[in-house]
Each structure stands twice: as C-alpha cells, then as structure tokens.
Design an enzyme around this catalytic site. Sequence first.
Site, PDB file in Angstrom:
ATOM      1  N   GLU A  43      -6.852  16.013   6.996  1.00 42.05           N
ATOM      2  CA  GLU A  43      -6.335  16.211   5.644  1.00 42.05           C
ATOM      3  C   GLU A  43      -5.480  14.999   5.282  1.00 42.05           C
ATOM      4  O   GLU A  43      -4.603  14.600   6.043  1.00 42.05           O
ATOM      5  CB  GLU A  43      -5.530  17.505   5.565  1.00 42.05           C
ATOM      6  CG  GLU A  43      -6.410  18.736   5.745  1.00 42.05           C
ATOM      7  CD  GLU A  43      -5.631  20.035   5.784  1.00 42.05           C
ATOM      8  OE1 GLU A  43      -4.377  19.974   5.806  1.00 42.05           O
ATOM      9  OE2 GLU A  43      -6.260  21.099   5.807  1.00 42.05           O
ATOM     10  N   GLU A 103       9.567  -0.998 -13.276  1.00 43.03           N
ATOM     11  CA  GLU A 103      10.480  -0.140 -12.523  1.00 43.03           C
ATOM     12  C   GLU A 103      11.829  -0.809 -12.309  1.00 43.03           C
ATOM     13  O   GLU A 103      12.860  -0.138 -12.257  1.00 43.03           O
ATOM     14  CB  GLU A 103       9.854   0.240 -11.183  1.00 43.03           C
ATOM     15  CG  GLU A 103       8.662   1.175 -11.294  1.00 43.03           C
ATOM     16  CD  GLU A 103       9.037   2.557 -11.805  1.00 43.03           C
ATOM     17  OE1 GLU A 103      10.178   3.012 -11.560  1.00 43.03           O
ATOM     18  OE2 GLU A 103       8.182   3.211 -12.433  1.00 43.03           O
ATOM     19  N   GLU A 130      -1.991   5.929   0.580  1.00 44.34           N
ATOM     20  CA  GLU A 130      -1.126   5.078  -0.232  1.00 44.34           C
ATOM     21  C   GLU A 130      -0.979   3.665   0.334  1.00 44.34           C
ATOM     22  O   GLU A 130      -0.764   3.480   1.530  1.00 44.34           O
ATOM     23  CB  GLU A 130       0.265   5.689  -0.344  1.00 44.34           C
ATOM     24  CG  GLU A 130       1.225   4.852  -1.185  1.00 44.34           C
ATOM     25  CD  GLU A 130       2.644   5.382  -1.145  1.00 44.34           C
ATOM     26  OE1 GLU A 130       3.257   5.503  -2.210  1.00 44.34           O
ATOM     27  OE2 GLU A 130       3.139   5.672  -0.038  1.00 44.34           O
ATOM     28  N   GLU A 153      12.101  12.228 -15.873  1.00 43.70           N
ATOM     29  CA  GLU A 153      11.588  12.209 -14.504  1.00 43.70           C
ATOM     30  C   GLU A 153      12.654  12.653 -13.508  1.00 43.70           C
ATOM     31  O   GLU A 153      12.490  12.504 -12.302  1.00 43.70           O
ATOM     32  CB  GLU A 153      11.067  10.808 -14.148  1.00 43.70           C
ATOM     33  CG  GLU A 153       9.844  10.402 -14.971  1.00 43.70           C
ATOM     34  CD  GLU A 153       9.270   9.061 -14.557  1.00 43.70           C
ATOM     35  OE1 GLU A 153       9.710   8.502 -13.533  1.00 43.70           O
ATOM     36  OE2 GLU A 153       8.371   8.578 -15.264  1.00 43.70           O
TER      37      GLU A 153
END
Length: 200
Positions: A43, A103, A130, A153
């Site tokens: 997974e 960012e 990732e 956020e």
Amino acid sequence: MFKHSDINIEKTETVYNGYFSVEKYLFRHRLFSGEWSELVCREIMERGNAAALLPYDVSNDKVVLIEQVRMGAMSSQHSPWLLECVAGVIEQGESPQQVAIRETKEESGLDVTEVMPMLSYLSSPGGTSERLHLYIANVNSELAEGVHGLPEEHEDIKVHVMTREHAMNLLNDGKIENAATVISLQWLQLNLAKVKAAWL
C-alpha cells in the site's frame, strides 16, 4: 540495473481517498537471481510531489526557517512544532520552482528572485511516491518577521531568522527533524563556496 519493465503490476485498488490517497498494488518483480517474485502486496500513499526552499541571506550568513505544528511529529522528543524550510505541494500546471517561490511568500512574507536548485529526492519510497524538489534562494533576512500562512489552510507559521552556524548547531543537536530541512542545511554547508560565488 533493473528497469520499470522488471515490475509487473497485476492489480491496483484505491483503498482510501481523503487528504491523501492510498493505493494498493499487487505486483511481481524480477529477482536478483533472474527469476520472478511471488505476488507482492504493498500500500502506497499518493500525495503528489512537493517543493521546498531554504531562504538564505548570503550577505549576512543567515537562514530563515519557519515553525509550525505537524501532527506527524507527535512522537518527537522535542515538540510537534518543527523548524522547517518553506514548502508546498505541486499543483497541476505548476513547476517545482514556481511552488517554492509562491510558498516562500505565503509562509515567510519574503519575495525571492535569485533561486538555485539544490537536489530532488524520494521522501520515503517504501510507503509514498512523493518526490521533494529542494531550492535555495538569496534573501534579505532583515525583512523576515512575523506570523504568516493562509487562514483557509489553517496555517499558523512563525518566522525565525538565525545565523547559519546556529542552524547547524540545532541540526547537530537533533533539534531540526524535518527531512527537507536537514538535507537543505547539509547541502548548504557542503556547497557554501558555490553559493557565495554565485551571490556575493
């Protein structure tokens, strides 16, 4: 060297789809013996790729780090509030460098123009797909202060300015635990002459 063709994916299934998604893979892979493995089940968390940037004031030899709470750091012996580089997830249509610059503004209030790529790496390929793209930018640390982040956020991000030496001492003392920040500071230390030659 093995290649992608040395993995035979027989089935994929989405087992969770929320803030992140989790995919279940059933696959066989080539063994070092040349044979094929039995059926393997893994997974993998799919969260997309991300970019991080270390703001560095080359003239004053200072770095800018941010501090925010991270639920994944509840097991930290220090605190769930971590000192980090600025970072964000790469959305469709964005380049890693665009994300790093955006960012930086959102999380530290700093505008950056001089950006240098450091490296990219797989965060934890045993459990997630990732990839992190790391950058360093030349900034004026005297403009870095305050609390930043996007309310929608749920971000509450405090800016810290410190000498590079102090940041390295925190790293050596185990007080910086975020992987992207650890790697970025180590990269800066190894490549300091190159950075100064480019920006001084």
